[in-house]
Design an enzyme around this catalytic site. Structure first.
Site, PDB file in Angstrom:
ATOM      1  CG  ASN A   1      -1.894  -1.143   1.234  1.00 48.15           C
ATOM      2  OD1 ASN A   1      -2.139  -1.757   0.213  1.00 48.15           O
ATOM      3  ND2 ASN A   1      -2.442  -1.445   2.394  1.00 48.15           N
TER       4      ASN A   1
ATOM      5  CB  SER B   1      -4.609  -6.685   3.105  1.00 48.56           C
ATOM      6  OG  SER B   1      -3.345  -6.567   3.681  1.00 48.56           O
TER       7      SER B   1
END
Length: 576
Positions: free
Chosen positions: A253, A317
């Site tokens: 991220n 995720s």
């Protein structure tokens, strides 16, 4: 100062690549009378003893939590709140199951279509290497297998929520509550490699990967990462790959950025997954780079959470377990880890992002399973639809080619005849190169007569299939008041992947003998259709019509038929 090992800070550990959290609670003793059931949180053993001394009945003593559930007079419960050894006293309320919802990510990758085709992942094993899994969650319990703690916590139970969220995306049960996963009947195994703070050491993660390989599990799902790797972690990834495990890892991220895929996703023997939002754009947080092999939904994903609950999180995720669940279905069908990996890439949908953003494209579960996945050969499949526009001497017949069975093209047509006789009449042949709906008009029928028809498919490779016979009745020569289409409205829900329309309609018939309402989405030919049985003098409804990768102008037609075969139609033109 943090401990260091080989020049790497102990805190330079693998972090979960996930997003926000939410929590809710229960309370409400004010106004309570008589006996109540309460949860009492205490500060010390003395507080526990005080709570028990007021109890008429002890309902539950928690093993690790400083809580006791007990039944006692409401006045006693209110009094406990004033005790300095008591943290809280609250009513033990009731939790109700939510109706099952279809998360947008599951819908976007067509996992729900795979479910309807009987694909569940039954027989495959998925290791969720994360913060653990909530073993009591009603949407996961039936699919849970083994678990092992590598974090030092002493239990593989999830104290964070991240692992449980990923587990639900990959493989939540298809039941009447909560959510549904990409796969629905694979076995989930919890490798707790991250602590309840969402972090863990490289050694912990490597040990979890080794465990998954030694247990013979099919997929290792790693929704975690670090900006750099270690040889130990790479050794574990290579070991799992060489022992038949498909290692799927979130890209990270760190976005917006370029060439920033984290580890272990950046290793060649891990399948790196980036994240997309509901409009098929790259998620702003998603890491990108040449290592990306697939994209999958990761923005605002609703899934299972600790405490038997549900939450919406964002991150690569969330993208990772979408791919893990799809891989499990392929491997349940007999594909090896390398075959499954290649099939997922070969069948991915190009959504127009750069190769460093989407890799081969967006995950397409239906297409991957339709391609056989190296485990089972696809089969030619055709189904018979319904008859519409039925009059005294004519009708429109419909069918659906659901799978070409690996052939380059398929000839489709209808066989029909009066009920009780052979189906010795046929319509003209149509040649299709993709799956979809088809139709044909028939004429010179006898009035007030039952007819049977079925759809037939003949593939270019020699395979044949036929749908079940369906009966319709032509109308008599007499006439009655016909039905009417009162309203037709279309809500355009198209996106980059689908031409998608929500069609609302209302119909009526003064004679009160409504029979059916048929919807059709067409360009040069019908691309999607639906039929609803209706009755009485009025009816209304809403249906979805869609075409994958469709664009341009479409005609949306609603046709209402009464029991005498009288029809009325209305058409509107829309654009995707």
């Amino acid at each position: 100062m943090a401990d260091t090992d080989n020049g790497v800070s102990r805190r330079n550990v693998l972090k979960i690549a996930g997003g926000s959290m939410a929590a809710t609670g229960l309370a409400g003793l004010a106004g309570a009378k008589g006996q109540v059931e309460v949860n009492v949180g205490f500060k010390s053993e003395r507080g526990r003893q005080v709570a028990l001394s007021q109890a008429d009945e002890t309902v539950r003593n928690f093993n690790s939590l400083s809580i006791v559930t007990a039944k006692m007079p409401a006045q006693a419960a209110k009094g406990l709140r004033k005790n300095p050894n008591i943290r809280y006293v609250e009513m033990n309320g009731t939790v109700h199951a939510h109706a099952q919802t279809l998360p947008w990510g599951i819908d976007r990758v067509d996992a729900d279509v795979a479910h309807s085709n009987g694909e569940t992942g039954n027989g495959a094993d998925i290791a969720i290497l994360d913060t653990g899994i909530d073993s009591d969650h009603p949407d996961l319990q039936a699919n849970l297998g083994a678990g092992k703690d590598f974090s030092g916590k002493g239990t593989w139970e999830d104290g964070d929520g991240h692992g449980t969220h990923c587990a639900g995306i990959a493989n939540a049960v298809n039941n009447s509550e909560g959510v549904v996963g990409v796969s629905t009947e694979a076995t989930l195994h919890a490798g707790k490699v991250l602590g309840d703070d969402g972090s863990g050491s490289f050694a912990d993660v490597a040990a979890g990967i080794e465990w998954a390989a030694d247990q013979g599990y099919d997929v290792a799902s790693l929704s975690l990462g670090a900006s750099s790797g270690t040889t130990a972690l790479k050794d574990a990834i290579d070991y799992a790959h060489n022992n038949g495990v498909l290692v799927v890892s979130s890209a990270g991220n760190s976005g917006p950025c370029t060439d920033c895929v984290g580890y272990p996703a950046a290793y060649s023997n891990a399948l790196a997954v980036s994240s997309t939002d509901e409009d098929d754009s790259l998620s702003s947080f998603s890491s990108t780079g040449s290592e990306i092999e697939l994209a999958a939904p990761g923005g605002s994903i609703y899934s299972t959470y600790t405490g038997g609950g549900y939450s919406t999180l964002s991150g690569t995720s969330m993208s990772c377990p979408h791919v893990s669940g799809a891989a499990a279905q392929l491997m349940a069908n007999g594909a090896s880890n390398t075959e499954a990996r290649q099939t997922l890439k070969n069948t991915a949908e190009d959504i127009g992002l750069g190769s460093n953003e989407q890799g081969a494209g967006l995950l397409d579960v239906e297409a991957a399973l339709g391609g056989g996945g190296g485990g089972s050969d696809p089969s030619l499949a055709v189904s018979t639809g319904s008859a519409s526009n039925v009059g005294t001497s004519s009708a429109t017949l419909s069918g659906d080619l659901t799978d070409l069975g690996g052939a380059s093209s398929v000839d489709v047509y209808f066989e029909y005849g009066e009920s009780g006789t052979t189906l010795d009449s046929t319509t003209a042949t149509q040649t299709l190169s993709t799956a979809g709906s088809f139709s044909a008009d028939v004429s010179n029928l006898n009035g007030n007569t039952d007819y049977d028809f079925r759809a037939v498919a003949e593939a270019s490779d020699g395979d044949t299939d036929a749908g079940s016979a369906v009966t319709f009745t032509t109308s008599g020569s007499g006439g009655t008041t016909g039905p009417a289409v009162d309203s037709l409205s279309v809500n355009n829900r198209s996106n980059g992947g689908w031409a998608r329309f929500e069609v609302s309609w209302s119909v009526s018939d003064a004679d009160g003998d409504l029979s059916s309402v048929a919807l059709a989405l067409a360009q040069s030919s019908t691309v999607d259709s639906s039929t609803t049985s209706v009755s009485g003098s009025s009816a209304s409804g809403s249906d979805r019509l869609q075409e994958k990768k469709g664009s341009g102008s479409y005609d949306v037609t609603v046709t209402v038929t009464d029991s005498n075969g009288n029809t009325a139609s209305q058409t509107t033109t829309v654009s995707a």
